[in-house]
Motif scaffolding. Structure first.
Motif, PDB file in Angstrom:
ATOM      1  N   ALA A   1      70.433  55.540  35.381  1.00 11.51           N
ATOM      2  CA  ALA A   1      71.731  55.088  35.873  1.00 11.51           C
ATOM      3  C   ALA A   1      72.372  54.118  34.890  1.00 11.51           C
ATOM      4  N   GLN A   2      73.692  54.165  34.806  1.00 15.05           N
ATOM      5  CA  GLN A   2      74.444  53.126  34.119  1.00 15.05           C
ATOM      6  C   GLN A   2      74.665  52.008  35.124  1.00 15.05           C
ATOM      7  N   VAL A   3      74.291  50.786  34.778  1.00 16.96           N
ATOM      8  CA  VAL A   3      74.267  49.703  35.763  1.00 16.96           C
ATOM      9  C   VAL A   3      75.022  48.486  35.243  1.00 16.96           C
ATOM     10  N   VAL A   4      75.717  47.816  36.146  1.00 16.56           N
ATOM     11  CA  VAL A   4      76.329  46.517  35.873  1.00 16.56           C
ATOM     12  C   VAL A   4      75.799  45.539  36.909  1.00 16.56           C
ATOM     13  N   GLY A   5      75.113  44.500  36.470  1.00 14.59           N
ATOM     14  CA  GLY A   5      74.627  43.459  37.366  1.00 14.59           C
ATOM     15  C   GLY A   5      75.622  42.317  37.441  1.00 14.59           C
ATOM     16  N   ILE A   6      75.857  41.816  38.640  1.00 18.65           N
ATOM     17  CA  ILE A   6      76.791  40.707  38.851  1.00 18.65           C
ATOM     18  C   ILE A   6      76.097  39.632  39.667  1.00 18.65           C
ATOM     19  N   ASP A   7      76.197  38.387  39.211  1.00 19.92           N
ATOM     20  CA  ASP A   7      75.572  37.292  39.956  1.00 19.92           C
ATOM     21  C   ASP A   7      76.427  36.039  39.858  1.00 19.92           C
ATOM     22  N   LEU A   8      76.364  35.223  40.906  1.00 21.55           N
ATOM     23  CA  LEU A   8      77.109  33.970  40.966  1.00 21.55           C
ATOM     24  C   LEU A   8      76.581  32.948  39.974  1.00 21.55           C
ATOM     25  N   SER A   9      75.284  32.992  39.699  1.00 23.09           N
ATOM     26  CA  SER A   9      74.616  31.966  38.904  1.00 23.09           C
ATOM     27  C   SER A   9      74.659  32.280  37.407  1.00 23.09           C
ATOM     28  N   PRO A  10      75.317  31.444  36.594  1.00 18.26           N
ATOM     29  CA  PRO A  10      75.308  31.668  35.146  1.00 18.26           C
ATOM     30  C   PRO A  10      73.906  31.662  34.549  1.00 18.26           C
ATOM     31  N   ALA A  11      73.020  30.829  35.101  1.00 21.68           N
ATOM     32  CA  ALA A  11      71.651  30.788  34.585  1.00 21.68           C
ATOM     33  C   ALA A  11      70.931  32.100  34.853  1.00 21.68           C
ATOM     34  N   MET A  12      71.145  32.690  36.036  1.00 19.14           N
ATOM     35  CA  MET A  12      70.553  33.990  36.342  1.00 19.14           C
ATOM     36  C   MET A  12      71.084  35.063  35.394  1.00 19.14           C
ATOM     37  N   VAL A  13      72.389  35.041  35.150  1.00 19.88           N
ATOM     38  CA  VAL A  13      72.992  36.029  34.253  1.00 19.88           C
ATOM     39  C   VAL A  13      72.435  35.874  32.839  1.00 19.88           C
ATOM     40  N   GLU A  14      72.275  34.649  32.388  1.00 18.65           N
ATOM     41  CA  GLU A  14      71.710  34.407  31.066  1.00 18.65           C
ATOM     42  C   GLU A  14      70.285  34.966  30.963  1.00 18.65           C
ATOM     43  N   ILE A  15      69.473  34.731  31.986  1.00 16.69           N
ATOM     44  CA  ILE A  15      68.107  35.250  31.989  1.00 16.69           C
ATOM     45  C   ILE A  15      68.117  36.777  32.034  1.00 16.69           C
TER      46      ILE A  15
END
Length: 214
Positions: A72-86
């Motif tokens: 699958a082509q996936v885009v993850g979205i999260d409120l937390s910048p630290a989570m996105v960085e990890i």
């Protein structure tokens, strides 16, 4: 993206625990056969339709990466910048964006499917309808949405999480009430599931809803 009030507190709390969350939760799908089965169905449909999948509240990106590994082509979205960085660090082949469920950083009809595992539990009751409207907006007609959440009516507040100081609420939700709100937002609910917690999970009853955008 809006991070004021409660969302700001949620963001700060997840920023605080982000690295430990990855270490503790990042391999969870290995012990969750039902989740894998449901996600596998979602990945299969997305690949067939050639449309990307949104992982809403993606955390450290492990679910998004699992879907991507299955084509699958996936885009993850999260409120937390630290989570996105990890997530970007751990899964460089997957796209991740920072954003709020009430103001998703995505175009109208961008996704063919979406998954939100235990992310709507941090919304206030009045925010569920607007969040589901956002999910409908970013899904194509006929697009599939998979939700998972803790079942019940309590609000569980944490000031401390794994030894870290936080301020976050976990809203337990009733299956039929959420199904009704999805219907009101323009979805058709196709499946309802409940399960007990696995031994390694918090002792809560879990609910799943599978719905399609009208």
């Amino acid at each position: 993206m809006s991070t004021t009030g409660g969302h700001g507190r949620v963001q700060a709390s997840y920023d605080t625990v982000a690295e430990e969350y990855r270490q503790r939760i990042g391999g969870e799908l290995a012990d969750k056969p039902l989740d894998r089965a449901l996600l596998g169905m979602l990945a299969e449909e997305a690949v067939k339709n050639g449309a990307p999948v949104a992982d809403l509240g993606c955390g450290p990106g492990h679910v998004a990466a699992w879907l991507a590994e299955r084509g699958a082509q996936v885009v993850g979205i999260d409120l937390s910048p630290a989570m996105v960085e990890i997530a970007r660090r751990e899964h460089p082949g997957v796209e991740f964006r920072q954003g709020d469920l009430l103001e998703l950083p995505a175009a109208d009809g961008e996704f063919g499917a979406a998954v939100a595992l235990y992310s709507v539990i941090h919304l206030e009751p009045a925010e569920l309808g607007p969040a589901f409207a956002q999910m409908r907006r970013v899904l194509r007609p006929g697009g599939c949405l998979l939700l998972a959440f803790h079942l019940g009516t309590e609000v569980r507040h944490l000031d401390e999480w794994w030894g870290h100081e936080v301020e976050v609420d976990f809203h337990f939700l009733e299956l039929e009430a959420v199904a009704g709100q999805l219907t009101d937002a323009g979805f058709t609910v196709q499946a309802r599931l409940e399960r007990a917690n696995h031994p390694q999970e918090a002792e809560t009853l879990r609910g799943y809803l599978l719905a399609r955008r009208d």
